[in-house]
Design a protein around this motif. Structure first.
Motif, PDB file in Angstrom:
ATOM      1  N   SER A   7       0.837  -1.187   0.000  1.00  0.00           N
ATOM      2  CA  SER A   7       0.000   0.000   0.000  1.00  0.00           C
ATOM      3  C   SER A   7       0.877   1.244   0.000  1.00  0.00           C
ATOM      4  CB  SER A   7      -0.940   0.018   1.214  1.00  0.00           C
ATOM      5  OG  SER A   7      -0.210   0.069   2.425  1.00  0.00           O
ATOM      6  N   GLY A   8       0.262   2.393  -0.235  1.00  0.00           N
ATOM      7  CA  GLY A   8       0.962   3.658  -0.148  1.00  0.00           C
ATOM      8  C   GLY A   8       1.296   4.312  -1.469  1.00  0.00           C
ATOM      9  N   GLY A   9       1.017   3.641  -2.576  1.00  0.00           N
ATOM     10  CA  GLY A   9       1.301   4.222  -3.872  1.00  0.00           C
ATOM     11  C   GLY A   9       0.356   5.355  -4.202  1.00  0.00           C
ATOM     12  N   GLY A  10       0.647   6.029  -5.301  1.00  0.00           N
ATOM     13  CA  GLY A  10      -0.192   7.139  -5.706  1.00  0.00           C
ATOM     14  C   GLY A  10       0.391   7.876  -6.881  1.00  0.00           C
ATOM     15  N   PHE A  11      -0.194   9.025  -7.168  1.00  0.00           N
ATOM     16  CA  PHE A  11       0.240   9.884  -8.264  1.00  0.00           C
ATOM     17  C   PHE A  11       0.983  11.070  -7.676  1.00  0.00           C
ATOM     18  CE2 PHE A  11      -0.041  13.175 -11.386  1.00  0.00           C
ATOM     19  CZ  PHE A  11      -0.028  12.527 -12.615  1.00  0.00           C
ATOM     20  N   VAL A  12       2.226  11.264  -8.090  1.00  0.00           N
ATOM     21  CA  VAL A  12       3.030  12.372  -7.577  1.00  0.00           C
ATOM     22  C   VAL A  12       3.774  13.052  -8.712  1.00  0.00           C
ATOM     23  CG1 VAL A  12       3.325  11.351  -5.292  1.00  0.00           C
ATOM     24  CG2 VAL A  12       4.995  10.873  -7.088  1.00  0.00           C
ATOM     25  N   GLN A  13       4.135  14.298  -8.497  1.00  0.00           N
ATOM     26  CA  GLN A  13       4.947  15.031  -9.452  1.00  0.00           C
ATOM     27  C   GLN A  13       6.420  14.684  -9.266  1.00  0.00           C
ATOM     28  OE1 GLN A  13       4.112  19.211  -9.097  1.00  0.00           O
ATOM     29  NE2 GLN A  13       2.019  19.001  -9.857  1.00  0.00           N
ATOM     30  N   SER A  21       4.210   0.720   2.107  1.00  0.00           N
ATOM     31  CA  SER A  21       4.188  -0.252   3.189  1.00  0.00           C
ATOM     32  C   SER A  21       3.872  -1.629   2.635  1.00  0.00           C
ATOM     33  CB  SER A  21       3.144   0.125   4.245  1.00  0.00           C
ATOM     34  OG  SER A  21       3.443   1.362   4.848  1.00  0.00           O
ATOM     35  N   CYS A  22       4.370  -2.640   3.306  1.00  0.00           N
ATOM     36  CA  CYS A  22       4.110  -4.026   2.943  1.00  0.00           C
ATOM     37  C   CYS A  22       3.875  -4.815   4.215  1.00  0.00           C
ATOM     38  CB  CYS A  22       5.294  -4.605   2.168  1.00  0.00           C
ATOM     39  SG  CYS A  22       5.277  -6.410   1.995  1.00  0.00           S
ATOM     40  N   VAL A  23       2.700  -5.389   4.332  1.00  0.00           N
ATOM     41  CA  VAL A  23       2.377  -6.244   5.465  1.00  0.00           C
ATOM     42  C   VAL A  23       2.475  -7.694   5.015  1.00  0.00           C
ATOM     43  CG1 VAL A  23       0.661  -6.886   7.177  1.00  0.00           C
ATOM     44  CG2 VAL A  23       0.896  -4.495   6.484  1.00  0.00           C
ATOM     45  N   ALA A  24       3.334  -8.454   5.676  1.00  0.00           N
ATOM     46  CA  ALA A  24       3.555  -9.848   5.323  1.00  0.00           C
ATOM     47  C   ALA A  24       2.908 -10.764   6.349  1.00  0.00           C
ATOM     48  CB  ALA A  24       5.049 -10.150   5.236  1.00  0.00           C
ATOM     49  N   SER A  25       2.529 -11.951   5.907  1.00  0.00           N
ATOM     50  CA  SER A  25       1.941 -12.927   6.808  1.00  0.00           C
ATOM     51  C   SER A  25       2.151 -14.331   6.250  1.00  0.00           C
ATOM     52  CB  SER A  25       0.445 -12.654   7.023  1.00  0.00           C
ATOM     53  OG  SER A  25      -0.271 -12.745   5.802  1.00  0.00           O
ATOM     54  N   GLY A  26       1.964 -15.333   7.096  1.00  0.00           N
ATOM     55  CA  GLY A  26       2.035 -16.714   6.663  1.00  0.00           C
ATOM     56  C   GLY A  26       3.405 -17.353   6.745  1.00  0.00           C
ATOM     57  N   PHE A  27       4.390 -16.641   7.258  1.00  0.00           N
ATOM     58  CA  PHE A  27       5.735 -17.194   7.429  1.00  0.00           C
ATOM     59  C   PHE A  27       6.457 -16.412   8.513  1.00  0.00           C
ATOM     60  CE2 PHE A  27       8.403 -14.002   5.247  1.00  0.00           C
ATOM     61  CZ  PHE A  27       7.425 -13.257   4.630  1.00  0.00           C
ATOM     62  N   PRO A 105       3.847 -16.467  -3.339  1.00  0.00           N
ATOM     63  CA  PRO A 105       2.989 -15.671  -4.213  1.00  0.00           C
ATOM     64  C   PRO A 105       3.396 -14.209  -4.251  1.00  0.00           C
ATOM     65  CG  PRO A 105       1.931 -15.926  -2.096  1.00  0.00           C
ATOM     66  CD  PRO A 105       3.219 -16.722  -2.023  1.00  0.00           C
ATOM     67  N   TRP A 106       2.915 -13.519  -5.253  1.00  0.00           N
ATOM     68  CA  TRP A 106       3.064 -12.078  -5.343  1.00  0.00           C
ATOM     69  C   TRP A 106       1.752 -11.416  -4.952  1.00  0.00           C
ATOM     70  CZ3 TRP A 106       7.725  -9.860  -6.249  1.00  0.00           C
ATOM     71  CH2 TRP A 106       8.719 -10.674  -6.798  1.00  0.00           C
ATOM     72  N   GLY A 107       1.851 -10.290  -4.254  1.00  0.00           N
ATOM     73  CA  GLY A 107       0.660  -9.533  -3.943  1.00  0.00           C
ATOM     74  C   GLY A 107       0.177  -8.764  -5.157  1.00  0.00           C
ATOM     75  N   GLN A 108      -0.818  -7.919  -4.947  1.00  0.00           N
ATOM     76  CA  GLN A 108      -1.356  -7.117  -6.038  1.00  0.00           C
ATOM     77  C   GLN A 108      -0.462  -5.936  -6.387  1.00  0.00           C
ATOM     78  OE1 GLN A 108      -4.225  -7.875  -7.930  1.00  0.00           O
ATOM     79  NE2 GLN A 108      -3.732  -9.793  -6.848  1.00  0.00           N
ATOM     80  N   GLY A 109       0.444  -5.593  -5.481  1.00  0.00           N
ATOM     81  CA  GLY A 109       1.319  -4.458  -5.711  1.00  0.00           C
ATOM     82  C   GLY A 109       0.595  -3.140  -5.479  1.00  0.00           C
ATOM     83  N   THR A 110       1.358  -2.065  -5.525  1.00  0.00           N
ATOM     84  CA  THR A 110       0.782  -0.734  -5.404  1.00  0.00           C
ATOM     85  C   THR A 110       1.359   0.148  -6.502  1.00  0.00           C
ATOM     86  OG1 THR A 110       0.366   1.104  -3.857  1.00  0.00           O
ATOM     87  CG2 THR A 110       2.527   0.032  -3.712  1.00  0.00           C
ATOM     88  N   GLN A 111       0.491   0.864  -7.183  1.00  0.00           N
ATOM     89  CA  GLN A 111       0.889   1.656  -8.340  1.00  0.00           C
ATOM     90  C   GLN A 111       1.516   2.978  -7.916  1.00  0.00           C
ATOM     91  OE1 GLN A 111       0.536   1.033 -11.882  1.00  0.00           O
ATOM     92  NE2 GLN A 111       1.885   2.831 -11.918  1.00  0.00           N
ATOM     93  N   VAL A 112       2.673   3.265  -8.471  1.00  0.00           N
ATOM     94  CA  VAL A 112       3.333   4.552  -8.290  1.00  0.00           C
ATOM     95  C   VAL A 112       3.448   5.209  -9.656  1.00  0.00           C
ATOM     96  CG1 VAL A 112       5.467   5.736  -7.657  1.00  0.00           C
ATOM     97  CG2 VAL A 112       4.613   3.852  -6.241  1.00  0.00           C
ATOM     98  N   THR A 113       2.872   6.385  -9.791  1.00  0.00           N
ATOM     99  CA  THR A 113       2.928   7.124 -11.037  1.00  0.00           C
ATOM    100  C   THR A 113       3.566   8.474 -10.784  1.00  0.00           C
ATOM    101  OG1 THR A 113       0.920   6.039 -11.852  1.00  0.00           O
ATOM    102  CG2 THR A 113       1.621   8.054 -12.969  1.00  0.00           C
ATOM    103  N   VAL A 114       4.654   8.750 -11.482  1.00  0.00           N
ATOM    104  CA  VAL A 114       5.380  10.010 -11.333  1.00  0.00           C
ATOM    105  C   VAL A 114       5.279  10.768 -12.646  1.00  0.00           C
ATOM    106  CG1 VAL A 114       7.537  11.106 -10.684  1.00  0.00           C
ATOM    107  CG2 VAL A 114       6.959   8.854  -9.754  1.00  0.00           C
ATOM    108  N   SER A 115       4.576  11.871 -12.625  1.00  0.00           N
ATOM    109  CA  SER A 115       4.341  12.639 -13.842  1.00  0.00           C
ATOM    110  C   SER A 115       4.007  14.077 -13.496  1.00  0.00           C
ATOM    111  CB  SER A 115       3.193  12.024 -14.642  1.00  0.00           C
ATOM    112  OG  SER A 115       2.905  12.790 -15.793  1.00  0.00           O
ATOM    113  N   SER A 116       4.395  14.981 -14.396  1.00  0.00           N
ATOM    114  CA  SER A 116       4.050  16.384 -14.235  1.00  0.00           C
ATOM    115  C   SER A 116       2.723  16.711 -14.886  1.00  0.00           C
ATOM    116  CB  SER A 116       5.152  17.266 -14.835  1.00  0.00           C
ATOM    117  OG  SER A 116       5.321  16.999 -16.212  1.00  0.00           O
TER     118      SER A 116
END
Length: 116
Positions: A7-13, A21-27, A105-116
Motif C-alpha cells: 500500500s501507499g502508492g499514488g500519483f506524484v509530481q 508499506s508491505c504487510v507480510a503474513s504466513g511465514f 505468491p506475489w501480492g497485487q502491488g501498489t501503483q506509483v505514477t510520477v508525472s508532471s
C-alpha cells in the motif's frame, strides 16, 4: 499461507515523495531477507532493494540515495521511503522475500505514477 499486501502508492509530481508499506503474513518474517520489486510499464519485474533480518540493505544503482528500505519485524511490515521521485520510477511496486521460490505468491502491488 504466505501473503503480501502493499500500500501507499499514488500519483506524484517529479521530485515528490511517497512511503510504501508491505504487510507480510504466513511465514516467519524475521528470519527472511526481504526485498522491494517493481515492474515498469511494458517491462519485467525487477528487484530494486533488499534488507536482511538484521537491517543490512542493498539498492539498485538508479534508486540509491533516493529510496530507503526498512523493516519492523515485530509488526511483520516492510517500508520503502521514496524521495526525489522521477518519471522513470513509475511502476507497480511489490514486496516479497529476497529469494522468491515458486511457492511464494506475489501480492497485487501498489501503483506509483510520477508525472508532471
Amino acid at each position: 499461507q504466505v501473503q503480501f499486501v502493499e500500500s501507499g502508492g499514488g500519483f506524484v509530481q517529479p521530485g515528490g515523495s511517497l512511503r510504501l508499506s508491505c504487510v507480510a503474513s504466513g511465514f516467519r518474517f524475521n528470519t527472511y531477507e526481504m526485498g522491494w520489486y517493481r515492474q515498469p510499464p511494458g517491462k519485467e519485474r525487477e528487484m530494486i532493494a533488499t534488507i536482511t533480518w538484521r537491517g543490512s540493505t542493498n539498492y539498485k544503482d538508479s534508486i540509491k540515495g533516493r529510496f530507503t528500505i526498512s523493516r519492523n519485524n515485530d509488526e511483520k511490515t516492510m517500508y520503502l521511503q521514496m524521495d526525489n521521485l522521477k518519471p522513470e520510477d513509475t511502476a507497480v511496486y511489490y514486496c516479497n522475500k529476497r529469494v522468491v521460490s515458486r511457492v511464494d505468491p506475489w501480492g497485487q502491488g501498489t501503483q506509483v505514477t510520477v508525472s508532471s
